[in-house]
Design a protein around this motif. Structure first.
Motif: not given
Length: 111
Positions: A22-29, A52-57, A72-79
């Motif tokens: 949540q911390k990483v995804l709440s950051k600006a891209p 890994t596996t993509p997660m549906d949001r 810990g999450v190093s990188l996050a890709f939101s597609v």
């Protein structure tokens, strides 16, 4: 006995520094890319190249997380679906990553 206690304390401190999803995804891209490839194609490629596996949001995005050895999450890709292609929001928390992921978005990797 003291070395075991010290090891436990150091491990606790290192885990406390790990970034939550949540911390990483709440950051600006860090960067935003637009791809001619579909949302599913990009998400599958990113997940496949990183084992890994993509997660549906709920917002309609597919998220691919890259984690370090401590979870810990190093990188996050939101597609996101966008017209005939997709929009990829890349968020970097820490660490480095090779350029192979750029192939998934339709960009050339660095030589």
């Amino acid at each position: 006995m003291k070395s075991i206690s010290l090891t436990v304390i150091l491990a606790a401190f290192s885990l406390a520094g790990c970034a939550s999803t949540q911390k990483v995804l709440s950051k600006a891209p860090t960067e935003v890319f637009h791809s001619e490839k579909s949302q599913n194609e990009v998400a599958f490629c990113l997940a496949n190249k990183n084992n890994t596996t993509p997660m549906d949001r709920d917002d309609g995005s597919k998220v691919v997380l890259l984690k370090n050895g401590y979870g810990g999450v190093s990188l996050a890709f939101s597609v996101f679906k966008e017209a005939d292609g997709s929009r990829v929001e890349y968020r970097k928390q820490f660490g480095t990553i090779g350029g192979i992921w750029k192939q998934c978005v339709g960009l050339k990797s660095e030589a």
